[in-house]
Design a protein around this motif. Structure first.
Motif, mmCIF file in Angstrom:
data_model
loop_
_atom_site.group_PDB
_atom_site.id
_atom_site.type_symbol
_atom_site.label_atom_id
_atom_site.label_comp_id
_atom_site.label_asym_id
_atom_site.label_seq_id
_atom_site.Cartn_x
_atom_site.Cartn_y
_atom_site.Cartn_z
ATOM 1 N N GLU A 123 6.383 -12.849 -8.892
ATOM 2 C CA GLU A 123 5.004 -12.026 -9.426
ATOM 3 C C GLU A 123 5.074 -10.809 -9.263
ATOM 4 N N LYS A 124 5.258 -10.303 -7.914
ATOM 5 C CA LYS A 124 5.508 -9.158 -6.897
ATOM 6 C C LYS A 124 6.468 -8.122 -8.105
ATOM 7 N N CYS A 125 7.854 -8.706 -8.289
ATOM 8 C CA CYS A 125 8.698 -7.669 -8.960
ATOM 9 C C CYS A 125 8.258 -7.809 -10.319
ATOM 10 N N GLY A 164 12.694 8.348 11.259
ATOM 11 C CA GLY A 164 12.114 7.943 11.760
ATOM 12 C C GLY A 164 10.816 9.183 11.734
ATOM 13 N N PHE A 165 9.895 8.717 11.115
ATOM 14 C CA PHE A 165 8.731 9.272 11.163
ATOM 15 C C PHE A 165 6.967 8.579 11.233
ATOM 16 N N ILE A 166 5.957 9.171 11.460
ATOM 17 C CA ILE A 166 4.671 8.474 12.335
ATOM 18 C C ILE A 166 3.483 10.015 11.528
ATOM 19 N N VAL A 167 2.992 9.046 10.673
ATOM 20 C CA VAL A 167 1.950 10.864 9.555
ATOM 21 C C VAL A 167 1.012 10.646 10.184
ATOM 22 N N SER A 168 0.967 10.005 11.351
ATOM 23 C CA SER A 168 -0.504 11.293 11.931
ATOM 24 C C SER A 168 -0.054 12.586 12.125
ATOM 25 N N ALA A 173 10.794 -6.547 -3.524
ATOM 26 C CA ALA A 173 9.660 -7.095 -2.986
ATOM 27 C C ALA A 173 9.623 -8.434 -2.532
ATOM 28 N N GLY A 174 8.553 -9.572 -2.446
ATOM 29 C CA GLY A 174 8.629 -10.961 -1.810
ATOM 30 C C GLY A 174 8.434 -11.917 -2.662
ATOM 31 N N GLY A 175 9.159 -12.652 -4.189
ATOM 32 C CA GLY A 175 8.562 -12.930 -5.265
ATOM 33 C C GLY A 175 8.483 -12.406 -6.975
ATOM 34 N N ASP A 220 14.019 -9.673 -5.507
ATOM 35 C CA ASP A 220 13.105 -10.697 -4.607
ATOM 36 C C ASP A 220 13.625 -10.929 -3.300
ATOM 37 N N HIS A 221 13.590 -10.064 -2.666
ATOM 38 C CA HIS A 221 14.263 -10.603 -1.357
ATOM 39 C C HIS A 221 14.716 -11.895 -1.015
ATOM 40 N N LYS A 222 13.488 -12.831 -0.946
ATOM 41 C CA LYS A 222 12.720 -14.566 -1.380
ATOM 42 C C LYS A 222 14.259 -15.184 -1.935
ATOM 43 N N SER A 235 9.571 -7.155 11.601
ATOM 44 C CA SER A 235 10.152 -7.061 13.444
ATOM 45 C C SER A 235 9.073 -7.036 13.934
ATOM 46 N N TYR A 236 7.762 -6.756 13.794
ATOM 47 C CA TYR A 236 5.994 -6.325 14.358
ATOM 48 C C TYR A 236 5.830 -7.603 15.129
ATOM 49 N N GLU A 237 6.153 -9.074 14.744
ATOM 50 C CA GLU A 237 6.003 -10.538 15.157
ATOM 51 C C GLU A 237 7.411 -11.254 15.763
ATOM 52 N N ALA A 280 0.759 -1.400 -0.106
ATOM 53 C CA ALA A 280 -0.600 0.015 0.054
ATOM 54 C C ALA A 280 1.022 0.892 -0.116
ATOM 55 N N VAL A 281 2.212 0.884 1.020
ATOM 56 C CA VAL A 281 3.003 2.637 0.914
ATOM 57 C C VAL A 281 4.055 2.497 -0.227
ATOM 58 N N GLY A 282 4.041 1.333 -0.242
ATOM 59 C CA GLY A 282 5.380 1.419 -0.990
ATOM 60 C C GLY A 282 5.027 1.342 -2.998
ATOM 61 N N ILE A 323 12.623 5.824 7.424
ATOM 62 C CA ILE A 323 11.977 4.714 8.239
ATOM 63 C C ILE A 323 10.031 5.246 8.315
ATOM 64 N N CYS A 324 10.619 4.491 7.526
ATOM 65 C CA CYS A 324 8.257 3.876 7.720
ATOM 66 C C CYS A 324 8.175 2.990 8.536
ATOM 67 N N GLY A 325 8.855 1.899 8.652
ATOM 68 C CA GLY A 325 7.622 0.725 8.973
ATOM 69 C C GLY A 325 8.843 -0.217 9.140
ATOM 70 N N GLU A 370 12.043 2.975 4.146
ATOM 71 C CA GLU A 370 12.717 1.308 4.420
ATOM 72 C C GLU A 370 10.703 1.021 5.015
ATOM 73 N N ASN A 371 10.581 -0.168 4.725
ATOM 74 C CA ASN A 371 8.998 -0.209 5.440
ATOM 75 C C ASN A 371 9.435 -1.665 6.060
ATOM 76 N N VAL A 372 10.221 -2.187 6.353
ATOM 77 C CA VAL A 372 9.934 -4.110 6.620
ATOM 78 C C VAL A 372 11.064 -3.956 7.795
ATOM 79 N N GLU A 429 1.494 -11.700 3.630
ATOM 80 C CA GLU A 429 0.745 -12.785 2.460
ATOM 81 C C GLU A 429 0.332 -11.699 1.550
ATOM 82 N N ASN A 430 -0.105 -10.451 1.206
ATOM 83 C CA ASN A 430 -0.660 -10.342 0.663
ATOM 84 C C ASN A 430 -0.090 -9.161 -0.340
ATOM 85 N N PHE A 431 -0.966 -9.016 -1.546
ATOM 86 C CA PHE A 431 0.129 -8.088 -3.103
ATOM 87 C C PHE A 431 -0.907 -7.175 -2.693
HETATM 88 N N1 LIG Z 1 5.390 5.290 9.811
HETATM 89 C C1 LIG Z 1 4.052 5.741 9.697
HETATM 90 O O1 LIG Z 1 3.166 6.392 9.622
HETATM 91 C C2 LIG Z 1 3.425 4.721 8.936
HETATM 92 C C3 LIG Z 1 2.240 4.362 8.015
HETATM 93 C C4 LIG Z 1 1.315 3.342 7.440
HETATM 94 C C5 LIG Z 1 2.319 2.495 7.133
HETATM 95 N N2 LIG Z 1 3.638 2.256 7.587
HETATM 96 C C6 LIG Z 1 4.856 0.784 7.933
HETATM 97 O O2 LIG Z 1 4.705 1.143 6.324
HETATM 98 C C7 LIG Z 1 4.929 -0.614 5.878
HETATM 99 C C8 LIG Z 1 4.241 -0.940 4.863
HETATM 100 O O3 LIG Z 1 2.946 -0.346 5.335
HETATM 101 P P1 LIG Z 1 2.272 -1.016 4.187
HETATM 102 O O4 LIG Z 1 0.520 -0.804 4.699
HETATM 103 O O5 LIG Z 1 1.795 -0.192 2.887
HETATM 104 O O6 LIG Z 1 1.815 -2.441 4.541
HETATM 105 P P2 LIG Z 1 2.272 -3.818 2.390
HETATM 106 O O7 LIG Z 1 3.472 -2.947 2.233
HETATM 107 O O8 LIG Z 1 0.809 -3.491 1.237
HETATM 108 O O9 LIG Z 1 2.203 -4.756 3.905
HETATM 109 C C9 LIG Z 1 3.303 -5.896 4.273
HETATM 110 C C10 LIG Z 1 4.580 -6.275 3.397
HETATM 111 O O10 LIG Z 1 5.257 -6.212 3.790
HETATM 112 C C11 LIG Z 1 6.197 -7.122 3.537
HETATM 113 N N3 LIG Z 1 7.169 -7.950 4.287
HETATM 114 C C12 LIG Z 1 8.369 -7.997 4.171
HETATM 115 N N4 LIG Z 1 8.541 -8.491 4.460
HETATM 116 C C13 LIG Z 1 7.523 -9.392 5.130
HETATM 117 C C14 LIG Z 1 7.588 -9.734 6.669
HETATM 118 N N5 LIG Z 1 8.971 -10.965 8.196
HETATM 119 N N6 LIG Z 1 6.550 -9.943 7.429
HETATM 120 C C15 LIG Z 1 5.477 -9.070 6.867
HETATM 121 N N7 LIG Z 1 5.176 -9.095 5.645
HETATM 122 C C16 LIG Z 1 6.909 -8.660 5.224
HETATM 123 C C17 LIG Z 1 5.222 -7.970 2.813
HETATM 124 O O11 LIG Z 1 5.961 -7.418 1.160
HETATM 125 P P3 LIG Z 1 6.897 -8.476 0.288
HETATM 126 O O12 LIG Z 1 6.509 -10.166 0.000
HETATM 127 O O13 LIG Z 1 6.723 -7.840 -0.910
HETATM 128 O O14 LIG Z 1 8.419 -8.115 0.845
HETATM 129 C C18 LIG Z 1 3.835 -7.222 2.823
HETATM 130 O O15 LIG Z 1 2.921 -7.473 1.790
HETATM 131 C C19 LIG Z 1 4.247 -0.624 7.395
HETATM 132 O O16 LIG Z 1 6.151 -1.020 8.314
HETATM 133 C C20 LIG Z 1 3.789 -0.241 8.215
HETATM 134 O O17 LIG Z 1 3.694 -0.630 9.669
HETATM 135 C C21 LIG Z 1 4.392 3.459 8.686
#
Ligand SMILES: NC(=O)c1ccc[n+]([C@@H]2O[C@H](COP(=O)([O-])OP(=O)(O)OC[C@H]3O[C@@H](n4cnc5c(N)ncnc54)[C@H](OP(=O)(O)O)[C@@H]3O)[C@@H](O)[C@H]2O)c1
Length: 331
Positions: A181-183, A271-275, A177-179, A197-199, A248-250, A157-159, A242-244, A220-222, A321-323
């Motif tokens: 098809e995504k690339c 690092g930043f938080i959009v809100s 990206a992962g895989g 492809d990071h996989k 490391s969330y789990e 969604a963000v990337g 540093i967006c996300g 950086e999202n990951v 698992e989302n695309f």
């Molecule tokens: N700072 C802010 O204000 C803010 C606001 C919104 C979102 N965010 C952050 O931005 C990032 C992306 O958010 P999004 O909503 O756009 O999600 P998203 O990218 O639509 O979905 C998450 C993606 O992360 C990738 N990923 C890679 N390694 C992973 C792992 N070990 N576990 C789970 N996912 C992994 C997967 O894509 P691949 O298969 O392509 O690797 C997955 O599809 C997140 O870290 C989120 O917390 C931050």
């Protein structure tokens, strides 16, 4: 009597979140009081930040309350309104949470134009994730023409928005990206110049090859191992947004390498938080909506049908698992 299905947080997860952490209840559809609006939800947004809210550890936002409706973004249609800012039939976006209907006093609820742009895009490219992309790219990385911007979770969604905005700004965009098809989608539909492809077992070599001019801006999202590899490719005066850190969330925390790299390469890391930047949302959403209406911004969605599938959808999102943007269609 019409009923409102609601999903409550039953108890906090200790490690990985599971549908068992939630419980479904039925309550009568509420009647809006003075100044209030009743909204019938069409789509719910599933977002990685929700994992943080499920924990009661100190963070930038208050934890999700146990026993309360799970919070989250939602788009829908106004069913009834006692608030002069809204009328029946308006399409709206707000933080209605995981339920079929929500009542709002109008704070944080916004009327949207769902004719030129599909309503659910206001939860994605033209909503919070889009603004996140816009802020991190334009306000932190600020790429110059022909600089290289590297984006992880490049099709998410963000990337997916970061990559397209980077191209519009005249930069070279490289995705991770992962895989395959995504690339392939990243290059063909989103316009990335390259995607790694990071996989793949060849990830480190492929990343080095794709970044033949190094990295000037890292979005950086990951986190995790791909982030460590990306840091090795930073140019002098690179900016790291540093967006996300979804890996490391789990999973295990993302460590920093030898700090010397930041000194000798004179790197800015922010690092930043959009809100925190609500004042910029109207400008960002205005620009994103104009691009979307002109078909210059595209995106992909993973939609799960049925409110009751929101917990499982969150599990899938957190496992990557989302695309594209992860959504629940409330039917
Ligand atoms: N700072 C802010 O204000 C803010 C606001 C919104 C979102 N965010 C952050 O931005 C990032 C992306 O958010 P999004 O909503 O756009 O999600 P998203 O990218 O639509 O979905 C998450 C993606 O992360 C990738 N990923 C890679 N390694 C992973 C792992 N070990 N576990 C789970 N996912 C992994 C997967 O894509 P691949 O298969 O392509 O690797 C997955 O599809 C997140 O870290 C989120 O917390 C931050």
């Amino acid at each position: 009597m019409p009923m409102n299905t609601q999903i409550l947080l039953d108890h906090r997860p200790t490690r990985k979140v599971s549908p068992a952490n939630f419980r479904i209840v039925e309550n009568p559809v509420p009647t809006p009081g003075p100044g209030e609006v009743l909204v019938r939800h069409q789509f719910l947004s599933l977002d990685p930040y929700m994992r943080g809210r499920l924990s009661d550890a100190k963070s930038y936002a208050k934890p999700q309350e146990v026993g309360a409706v799970m919070g989250g973004g939602a788009v829908g249609i106004v069913e009834a309104s006692n608030n002069p800012g809204f009328k029946g039939g308006d399409a709206v976006v707000g933080m209605g949470g995981w339920q079929r209907y929500s009542v709002s006093d109008g704070n944080g609820l916004r009327v949207i134009d769902a004719k030129a742009i599909p309503i659910q895009a206001y939860l994605g490219a033209v909503g919070m994730p889009g603004v996140t992309a816009w802020y991190g790219l334009h306000r932190i990385i600020a790429p110059e023409k022909n600089e290289t911007v590297l984006v992880s979770a490049a099709t998410g969604a963000v990337g997916s928005v970061v990559g397209q905005l980077a191209k519009i700004a005249g930069a070279r965009a490289v995705g991770i990206a992962g895989g395959p098809e995504k690339c392939a989608y990243a290059i063909r539909e989103l316009g990335y110049d390259a995607c790694v492809d990071h996989k793949s077992l060849r990830f480190a070599e492929d990343l080095k090859d794709a970044l033949f001019n190094g990295v000037d801006g890292l979005f950086e999202n990951v986190g995790g191992e791909p982030f460590q590899q990306a840091l090795r490719r930073l140019n002098d005066f690179a900016r790291v947004a540093i967006c996300g850190l979804i890996a490391s969330y789990e999973g295990p925390p993302t460590a920093l390498p030898d700090m010397r790299v930041f000194l000798v390469r004179r790197i800015k890391v922010e690092g930043f938080i959009v809100s925190d930047h609500m004042n910029l949302w109207p400008q960002a959403i205005g620009e994103l909506a104009a691009l979307a209406a002109a078909k210059k911004l595209t995106w992909r969605e993973t939609i799960r049908d049925g409110l009751e599938n929101a917990p499982q959808g969150l599990v899938e999102l957190l496992q990557g698992e989302n695309f594209g943007k992860m959504l629940i269609r409330v039917n």
